[in-house]
Write a protein that holds these residues in place. Structure first.
Motif, short mmCIF file in Angstrom:
data_model
loop_
_atom_site.label_atom_id
_atom_site.label_comp_id
_atom_site.label_asym_id
_atom_site.label_seq_id
_atom_site.Cartn_x
_atom_site.Cartn_y
_atom_site.Cartn_z
N ASN A 48 0.79 -1.23 0.00
CA ASN A 48 0.00 0.00 0.00
C ASN A 48 0.83 1.28 0.00
O ASN A 48 0.31 2.34 -0.35
CB ASN A 48 -0.94 0.02 1.21
CG ASN A 48 -2.03 -1.02 1.10
OD1 ASN A 48 -2.44 -1.39 0.00
ND2 ASN A 48 -2.50 -1.50 2.23
N ARG A 49 2.08 1.21 0.40
CA ARG A 49 2.87 2.42 0.57
C ARG A 49 4.03 2.59 -0.40
O ARG A 49 4.59 3.67 -0.50
CB ARG A 49 3.44 2.48 1.98
CG ARG A 49 2.44 2.34 3.08
CD ARG A 49 2.00 3.69 3.56
NE ARG A 49 0.92 3.56 4.52
CZ ARG A 49 0.96 4.02 5.74
NH1 ARG A 49 2.02 4.64 6.17
NH2 ARG A 49 -0.07 3.89 6.53
N MET A 50 4.42 1.52 -1.04
CA MET A 50 5.61 1.58 -1.88
C MET A 50 5.36 0.85 -3.19
O MET A 50 4.52 -0.03 -3.27
CB MET A 50 6.80 0.94 -1.16
CG MET A 50 7.05 1.52 0.21
SD MET A 50 8.42 0.74 1.02
CE MET A 50 9.60 2.06 0.83
N THR A 51 6.13 1.23 -4.19
CA THR A 51 6.09 0.52 -5.45
C THR A 51 7.14 -0.58 -5.37
O THR A 51 8.34 -0.31 -5.39
CB THR A 51 6.39 1.46 -6.63
OG1 THR A 51 5.45 2.53 -6.57
CG2 THR A 51 6.29 0.73 -7.94
N VAL A 52 6.68 -1.80 -5.23
CA VAL A 52 7.57 -2.94 -5.05
C VAL A 52 7.25 -3.99 -6.11
O VAL A 52 6.09 -4.30 -6.36
CB VAL A 52 7.40 -3.58 -3.65
CG1 VAL A 52 8.33 -4.77 -3.47
CG2 VAL A 52 7.62 -2.56 -2.55
N GLN A 53 8.28 -4.51 -6.73
CA GLN A 53 8.12 -5.64 -7.66
C GLN A 53 8.35 -6.90 -6.83
O GLN A 53 9.47 -7.18 -6.43
CB GLN A 53 9.14 -5.55 -8.80
CG GLN A 53 9.12 -6.75 -9.73
CD GLN A 53 7.79 -6.91 -10.45
OE1 GLN A 53 7.27 -5.96 -11.00
NE2 GLN A 53 7.25 -8.10 -10.43
N PHE A 54 7.26 -7.60 -6.54
CA PHE A 54 7.37 -8.80 -5.73
C PHE A 54 7.64 -10.02 -6.60
O PHE A 54 7.11 -10.13 -7.70
CB PHE A 54 6.07 -9.04 -4.93
CG PHE A 54 5.96 -8.18 -3.71
CD1 PHE A 54 6.63 -8.52 -2.55
CD2 PHE A 54 5.20 -7.02 -3.73
CE1 PHE A 54 6.54 -7.74 -1.42
CE2 PHE A 54 5.11 -6.22 -2.61
CZ PHE A 54 5.78 -6.57 -1.45
N TYR A 55 8.45 -10.93 -6.08
CA TYR A 55 8.75 -12.20 -6.73
C TYR A 55 8.43 -13.31 -5.75
O TYR A 55 8.75 -13.24 -4.58
CB TYR A 55 10.23 -12.28 -7.12
CG TYR A 55 10.61 -11.27 -8.17
CD1 TYR A 55 10.49 -11.56 -9.52
CD2 TYR A 55 11.07 -10.01 -7.80
CE1 TYR A 55 10.83 -10.63 -10.48
CE2 TYR A 55 11.42 -9.07 -8.75
CZ TYR A 55 11.28 -9.38 -10.09
OH TYR A 55 11.61 -8.46 -11.04
N ASN A 56 7.78 -14.35 -6.26
CA ASN A 56 7.44 -15.50 -5.44
C ASN A 56 8.63 -16.46 -5.43
O ASN A 56 9.00 -17.02 -6.46
CB ASN A 56 6.20 -16.19 -6.01
CG ASN A 56 5.70 -17.30 -5.12
OD1 ASN A 56 6.47 -17.94 -4.42
ND2 ASN A 56 4.41 -17.53 -5.14
N VAL A 57 9.21 -16.65 -4.25
CA VAL A 57 10.42 -17.46 -4.14
C VAL A 57 10.17 -18.94 -4.39
O VAL A 57 11.12 -19.70 -4.59
CB VAL A 57 11.13 -17.27 -2.77
CG1 VAL A 57 11.58 -15.83 -2.60
CG2 VAL A 57 10.23 -17.71 -1.62
#
Length: 117
Positions: free
Chosen positions: A86-95
């Motif tokens: 909600n607060r940051m632009t993050v590119q998440f990766y599923n480990v």
């Protein structure tokens, strides 16, 4: 920003394992010392630590208190993830994805090449 994530079940399993290791490595001794000497200080409010206090006072079993400790940690991890989303632009990766390392490497390489100074 790059974020590493996993499915909820795997994350919770890792958190529970980490709490078990903490217990194995003496967190209960630290909690007992705080309980006996400094119950009201900030350190005694560390995530989940207060959940062990009923064990020391004889109000609950060790097993129940450790489960509550784990629940507090998993709840905190969920809140952290929500905060980042909600607060940051993050590119998440599923480990857990089989090609996760390749995806991260490709995206980082692409980013570096696109942003050369």
């Amino acid at each position: 920003l790059i974020g590493l994530n996993d499915d909820r079940l795997s994350s919770n399993d890792r958190i529970n394992y980490r709490v078990d290791l903490m217990v194995e490595n003496g967190v209960l001794n630290e909690a007992k010392w705080l309980y006996d000497n400094y119950r009201e200080v900030q350190a005694a409010r560390a995530i989940g630590l207060q959940r062990t206090f009923p064990y020391f006072s004889g109000e609950d079993s060790l097993e129940n208190c450790v489960e509550k400790f784990k629940t507090k940690h998993t709840s905190f991890a969920k809140r952290q993830l929500t905060w980042f989303r909600n607060r940051m632009t993050v590119q998440f990766y599923n480990v857990s994805e089989t090609d996760f390392k390749t995806k991260v490497a490709e995206d980082v390489d692409r980013f570096l090449n696109d942003n050369k100074v």
